[in-house]
Design a protein around this motif. Structure first.
Motif, PDB file in Angstrom:
ATOM      1  N   ALA A  43       0.839  -1.206   0.000  1.00 34.54           N
ATOM      2  CA  ALA A  43       0.000   0.000   0.000  1.00 34.54           C
ATOM      3  C   ALA A  43       0.873   1.256   0.000  1.00 34.54           C
ATOM      4  CB  ALA A  43      -0.923  -0.016   1.211  1.00 34.54           C
ATOM      5  N   ASN A  44       2.026   1.180   0.675  1.00 28.42           N
ATOM      6  CA  ASN A  44       2.887   2.358   0.736  1.00 28.42           C
ATOM      7  C   ASN A  44       3.686   2.555  -0.540  1.00 28.42           C
ATOM      8  OD1 ASN A  44       2.060   3.077   3.268  1.00 28.42           O
ATOM      9  ND2 ASN A  44       3.550   1.744   4.283  1.00 28.42           N
ATOM     10  N   LYS A  45       4.029   1.453  -1.193  1.00 30.92           N
ATOM     11  CA  LYS A  45       4.830   1.549  -2.420  1.00 30.92           C
ATOM     12  C   LYS A  45       4.335   0.538  -3.431  1.00 30.92           C
ATOM     13  CE  LYS A  45       9.492   3.128  -2.210  1.00 30.92           C
ATOM     14  NZ  LYS A  45      10.846   2.673  -2.331  1.00 30.92           N
ATOM     15  N   PRO A  46       3.202   0.825  -4.050  1.00 39.82           N
ATOM     16  CA  PRO A  46       2.649  -0.168  -4.969  1.00 39.82           C
ATOM     17  C   PRO A  46       3.583  -0.450  -6.140  1.00 39.82           C
ATOM     18  CG  PRO A  46       1.171   1.742  -4.721  1.00 39.82           C
ATOM     19  CD  PRO A  46       2.396   2.038  -3.936  1.00 39.82           C
TER      20      PRO A  46
ATOM     21  N   ASN B 203       5.403  -7.544  -6.187  1.00 34.38           N
ATOM     22  CA  ASN B 203       4.384  -7.597  -7.223  1.00 34.38           C
ATOM     23  C   ASN B 203       4.500  -8.900  -8.012  1.00 34.38           C
ATOM     24  OD1 ASN B 203       2.212  -6.638  -8.588  1.00 34.38           O
ATOM     25  ND2 ASN B 203       3.397  -5.379 -10.013  1.00 34.38           N
ATOM     26  N   PRO B 204       3.496  -9.736  -8.026  1.00 39.56           N
ATOM     27  CA  PRO B 204       2.234  -9.616  -7.306  1.00 39.56           C
ATOM     28  C   PRO B 204       2.416  -9.956  -5.815  1.00 39.56           C
ATOM     29  CG  PRO B 204       2.344 -11.753  -8.358  1.00 39.56           C
ATOM     30  CD  PRO B 204       3.579 -11.017  -8.776  1.00 39.56           C
ATOM     31  N   LEU B 205       1.455  -9.525  -5.019  1.00 36.05           N
ATOM     32  CA  LEU B 205       1.409 -10.004  -3.641  1.00 36.05           C
ATOM     33  C   LEU B 205       0.346 -11.094  -3.598  1.00 36.05           C
ATOM     34  CD1 LEU B 205       2.031  -9.871  -0.589  1.00 36.05           C
ATOM     35  CD2 LEU B 205       0.281  -8.091  -0.407  1.00 36.05           C
ATOM     36  N   PHE B 206       0.721 -12.226  -3.078  1.00 32.89           N
ATOM     37  CA  PHE B 206      -0.199 -13.363  -3.014  1.00 32.89           C
ATOM     38  C   PHE B 206      -0.430 -13.669  -1.534  1.00 32.89           C
ATOM     39  CE2 PHE B 206      -1.488 -17.749  -2.966  1.00 32.89           C
ATOM     40  CZ  PHE B 206      -2.135 -17.981  -4.176  1.00 32.89           C
ATOM     41  N   ILE B 207      -1.672 -13.489  -1.092  1.00 32.80           N
ATOM     42  CA  ILE B 207      -1.969 -13.747   0.327  1.00 32.80           C
ATOM     43  C   ILE B 207      -2.813 -15.004   0.410  1.00 32.80           C
ATOM     44  CG2 ILE B 207      -3.096 -12.860   2.405  1.00 32.80           C
ATOM     45  CD1 ILE B 207      -2.710 -10.050   1.305  1.00 32.80           C
TER      46      ILE B 207
ATOM     47  N   ASN C  21      -8.630  -5.247   0.816  1.00 30.98           N
ATOM     48  CA  ASN C  21      -9.405  -4.002   0.785  1.00 30.98           C
ATOM     49  C   ASN C  21      -8.645  -2.873   1.491  1.00 30.98           C
ATOM     50  OD1 ASN C  21     -12.467  -3.987  -0.200  1.00 30.98           O
ATOM     51  ND2 ASN C  21     -11.868  -6.064   0.377  1.00 30.98           N
ATOM     52  N   ALA C  22      -7.941  -3.243   2.557  1.00 29.33           N
ATOM     53  CA  ALA C  22      -7.168  -2.225   3.289  1.00 29.33           C
ATOM     54  C   ALA C  22      -6.089  -1.647   2.375  1.00 29.33           C
ATOM     55  CB  ALA C  22      -6.539  -2.843   4.538  1.00 29.33           C
ATOM     56  N   ILE C  23      -5.474  -2.490   1.554  1.00 37.45           N
ATOM     57  CA  ILE C  23      -4.464  -1.997   0.608  1.00 37.45           C
ATOM     58  C   ILE C  23      -5.130  -0.981  -0.317  1.00 37.45           C
ATOM     59  CG2 ILE C  23      -2.945  -2.612  -1.317  1.00 37.45           C
ATOM     60  CD1 ILE C  23      -2.635  -5.399  -0.077  1.00 37.45           C
ATOM     61  N   GLY C  24      -6.261  -1.370  -0.878  1.00 33.56           N
ATOM     62  CA  GLY C  24      -6.979  -0.493  -1.800  1.00 33.56           C
ATOM     63  C   GLY C  24      -7.385   0.809  -1.129  1.00 33.56           C
ATOM     64  N   ASN C  25      -7.936   0.698   0.062  1.00 33.07           N
ATOM     65  CA  ASN C  25      -8.398   1.913   0.749  1.00 33.07           C
ATOM     66  C   ASN C  25      -7.250   2.862   1.055  1.00 33.07           C
ATOM     67  OD1 ASN C  25     -11.228   1.594   0.884  1.00 33.07           O
ATOM     68  ND2 ASN C  25     -10.980   0.025   2.463  1.00 33.07           N
ATOM     69  N   GLN C  26      -6.117   2.277   1.432  1.00 32.75           N
ATOM     70  CA  GLN C  26      -4.984   3.157   1.764  1.00 32.75           C
ATOM     71  C   GLN C  26      -4.425   3.843   0.512  1.00 32.75           C
ATOM     72  OE1 GLN C  26      -2.525   2.381   4.972  1.00 32.75           O
ATOM     73  NE2 GLN C  26      -0.616   2.863   3.927  1.00 32.75           N
ATOM     74  N   ILE C  27      -4.326   3.101  -0.563  1.00 34.58           N
ATOM     75  CA  ILE C  27      -3.811   3.699  -1.795  1.00 34.58           C
ATOM     76  C   ILE C  27      -4.769   4.800  -2.257  1.00 34.58           C
ATOM     77  CG2 ILE C  27      -3.375   3.241  -4.248  1.00 34.58           C
ATOM     78  CD1 ILE C  27      -2.128   0.594  -3.422  1.00 34.58           C
ATOM     79  N   LEU C  28      -6.038   4.507  -2.131  1.00 32.65           N
ATOM     80  CA  LEU C  28      -7.039   5.480  -2.556  1.00 32.65           C
ATOM     81  C   LEU C  28      -7.035   6.725  -1.674  1.00 32.65           C
ATOM     82  CD1 LEU C  28      -9.155   5.409  -4.779  1.00 32.65           C
ATOM     83  CD2 LEU C  28     -10.821   4.794  -3.046  1.00 32.65           C
ATOM     84  N   ALA C  29      -6.788   6.531  -0.384  1.00 34.10           N
ATOM     85  CA  ALA C  29      -6.766   7.680   0.521  1.00 34.10           C
ATOM     86  C   ALA C  29      -5.617   8.615   0.130  1.00 34.10           C
ATOM     87  CB  ALA C  29      -6.599   7.202   1.957  1.00 34.10           C
TER      88      ALA C  29
ATOM     89  N   LYS D 176       1.942  -2.103 -12.827  1.00 34.47           N
ATOM     90  CA  LYS D 176       0.768  -1.893 -11.984  1.00 34.47           C
ATOM     91  C   LYS D 176       0.710  -3.021 -10.961  1.00 34.47           C
ATOM     92  CE  LYS D 176      -0.036   1.682 -14.147  1.00 34.47           C
ATOM     93  NZ  LYS D 176      -0.996   2.244 -14.942  1.00 34.47           N
ATOM     94  N   GLN D 177       0.177  -2.677  -9.786  1.00 33.06           N
ATOM     95  CA  GLN D 177       0.201  -3.662  -8.700  1.00 33.06           C
ATOM     96  C   GLN D 177      -0.957  -4.664  -8.815  1.00 33.06           C
ATOM     97  OE1 GLN D 177       2.464  -3.871  -5.866  1.00 33.06           O
ATOM     98  NE2 GLN D 177       1.413  -5.823  -5.543  1.00 33.06           N
ATOM     99  N   ILE D 178      -0.621  -5.910  -8.537  1.00 34.18           N
ATOM    100  CA  ILE D 178      -1.647  -6.957  -8.524  1.00 34.18           C
ATOM    101  C   ILE D 178      -1.585  -7.653  -7.161  1.00 34.18           C
ATOM    102  CG2 ILE D 178      -2.425  -9.109  -9.625  1.00 34.18           C
ATOM    103  CD1 ILE D 178      -0.327  -7.939 -11.931  1.00 34.18           C
ATOM    104  N   VAL D 179      -2.741  -7.838  -6.570  1.00 34.80           N
ATOM    105  CA  VAL D 179      -2.793  -8.574  -5.301  1.00 34.80           C
ATOM    106  C   VAL D 179      -3.832  -9.687  -5.458  1.00 34.80           C
ATOM    107  CG1 VAL D 179      -3.166  -8.451  -2.806  1.00 34.80           C
ATOM    108  CG2 VAL D 179      -2.248  -6.465  -4.012  1.00 34.80           C
TER     109      VAL D 179
END
Ligand code: ATP
Length: 459
Positions: free
Chosen positions: A150-153, A158-162, A175-183, A254-257
């Motif tokens: 989120a801090n350095k997409p 890349n990709p991040l696989f959870i 979603n937290a990654i998305g929300n932080q990037i969007l913020a 571009k980042q992929i998770v």
């Protein structure tokens, strides 16, 4: 918002009888939402009246418990078209006359104002943030990796696989990654999709010959979050399409998770070329949480709901629940709903009463003897050795694990457990429990062993 409604339904299912739920709550269909109103479809006006009289307060309660916001509920009888606000992307119908024009101008200005404000991408869940996520030993790695992304997409990971078991917070983290990037960057193009939705949309696009549109939509994203990739297993065409989307995004930095319930190698029917791409980046796991993390999650959730959850009740729930956090949340909502509907404070005895069908069922069925047998089998030692006083490491560790699990899953007291382990003193039992508790925080292998044994006890 639709996800929130589904979650509210799931929570109501816990609180209501099955018949009430299937008759009155299950048929309520989510139609849409504005900032403060949720619009639901009901099959008839009679239905609407009944639900309004009997369940409206409860529905609002549950929604506010989930979102920490108060929502109005609007019902629309099926087929009566709801007047939802027009999506901003759709063209406004032409207005007739000057007055109308002025009105429209005003609205357009307002729309423009809205555009300036950071706005959450509709398919991200705004309540899934890093702030609302409790990190503990079981999810620390995935949490830290998600924050780094989120801090350095699109830089290091890349990709991040959870990956991790059901209900352990994968969706929350992505979603937290998305929300932080969007913020940080309100203009970032972010897309959160379950792999099932990706597949359905692809099929529809194929059907209506809109594949170009489908492809372009994903390929212009800055961040693509794909949840539950294991559903793509065996779906060759979907994997093929996703593979090209992946490449296009990856090549444009571009980042992929991606999330999954399994490690890439363990997903049957996942094409080799996709699997190897997932391994290009970082693979982070989420393990089932220990009791401390579960308590911390319960405390955080109850704080968010502005409900006082005493420590002993939090511990009771945490010890009684499986590791699925969704289930843990369901328990909390049930308890909160009960307290709120009866106007009583939450106490341990209330929790015992409200959870009697859920928690006692689980603990009642598991005996010290079952645990001893399961642990002895697991470590391939004799039952008599497990219960003995022999101090060799190959016996001490299994013994301590067995004692720890007995304490966690049965109602037996320390002296009772001691009795069943060859007449040991209760202080020996306490020592064993503490020792394992302490080690669990630091030793992932031990944790996996304990979880595995516990899981097998419940199946
Ligand atoms: N560490 C945590 N802190 C706070 N809430 C959590 C945590 N882990 C999970 N949750 C909550 O538990 C619920 C289930 O989590 P989530 O949906 O993210 O799980 P999942 O791993 O994606 O599950 P599934 O495999 O079913 O897709 C969510 O409401 C989420 O907020």
């Amino acid at each position: 918002m639709e996800n929130i409604w589904l979650e509210a339904q799931a929570n109501l299912k816990h609180v209501l009888t099955e018949q009430t739920y299937t008759t009155w709550i299950e048929p309520l269909k989510f139609l849409g939402a504005t900032a403060d109103t949720v619009v639901l479809e009901v099959p008839s006006s009679f239905f609407q009246k009944w639900v309004t009289d009997k369940y409206l307060a409860m529905i609002k309660e549950v929604l506010s418990a989930i979102t920490s916001k108060t929502y109005h509920i609007e019902f629309h009888v099926a087929e009566a078209k709801p007047e939802l606000p027009e999506p901003r992307t759709e063209k406004e119908p032409k207005a007739k006359g000057k007055e109308k024009d002025k009105e429209k101008e005003g609205e357009k200005e307002k729309e423009k104002e809205k555009d300036k404000k950071p706005e959450l991408v509709p398919n991200l869940n705004p309540k899934y943030t890093f702030e609302s996520f409790v990190s503990g030993p079981s999810n620390q790695f995935a949490y830290a990796a998600s924050q780094a992304v989120a801090n350095k997409p699109a830089s290091n990971y890349n990709p991040l696989f959870i990956y991790g078991g059901v209900g352990l917070g994968k969706t929350h983290l992505v979603n937290a990654i998305g929300n932080q990037i969007l913020a940080k960057n309100p203009k970032a193009k972010i897309c959160y999709y379950s792999s099932e939705k990706f597949m359905n949309e692809m099929i529809n696009s194929l059907r209506y010959k809109k594949m170009d549109e489908f492809r372009n939509k994903f390929r212009k994203m800055d961040l693509l979050l794909i949840d539950d990739i294991q559903f793509m297993a065996g779906k060759e065409a979907t994997q093929e399409e996703f593979f090209h989307t992946f490449n296009a995004l990856y090549e444009s930095h571009k980042q992929i998770v991606v999330t999954s319930d399994k490690f890439p190698k363990d997903i049957p029917g996942l094409e080799e070329r996709l699997r190897s791409r997932f391994e290009w980046g970082l693979i982070a796991d989420i393990q089932p949480p220990g009791v401390e993390t579960k308590v911390a999650i319960l405390k955080k959730k109850s704080d968010m709901h502005a409900v006082n959850l005493p420590d002993d009740v939090a511990l009771f729930l945490a010890e009684g629940a499986t590791s699925n956090i969704r289930e843990l949340e369901g328990m909390l909502i049930r308890l909160e709903a009960f307290a709120s509907l009866t106007g009583k404070e939450i106490t341990l005895s209330m929790a015992r009463e409200v959870m009697k069908d859920i928690i006692v069922e689980k603990t009642r069925d598991i005996s010290v003897e079952m645990i001893q047998k399961m642990v002895a089998d697991h470590f391939r030692i004799k039952l008599s050795e497990l219960k003995s006083d022999k101090r060799i490491k190959t016996l001490v560790v299994p013994r301590q694990i067995a004692i720890y699990i007995c304490r966690e899953l049965t109602k037996a007291s320390y002296p009772e457990i001691g009795e069943k382990f060859g007449g040991k003193d209760h202080s020996t039992i306490i020592h064993s429990v503490k020792k394992i508790e302490k080690q669990l925080a630091a030793d992932a292998d031990l944790k996996a062993t304990v979880e595995d044994i516990k899981k097998r006890l419940f199946t």
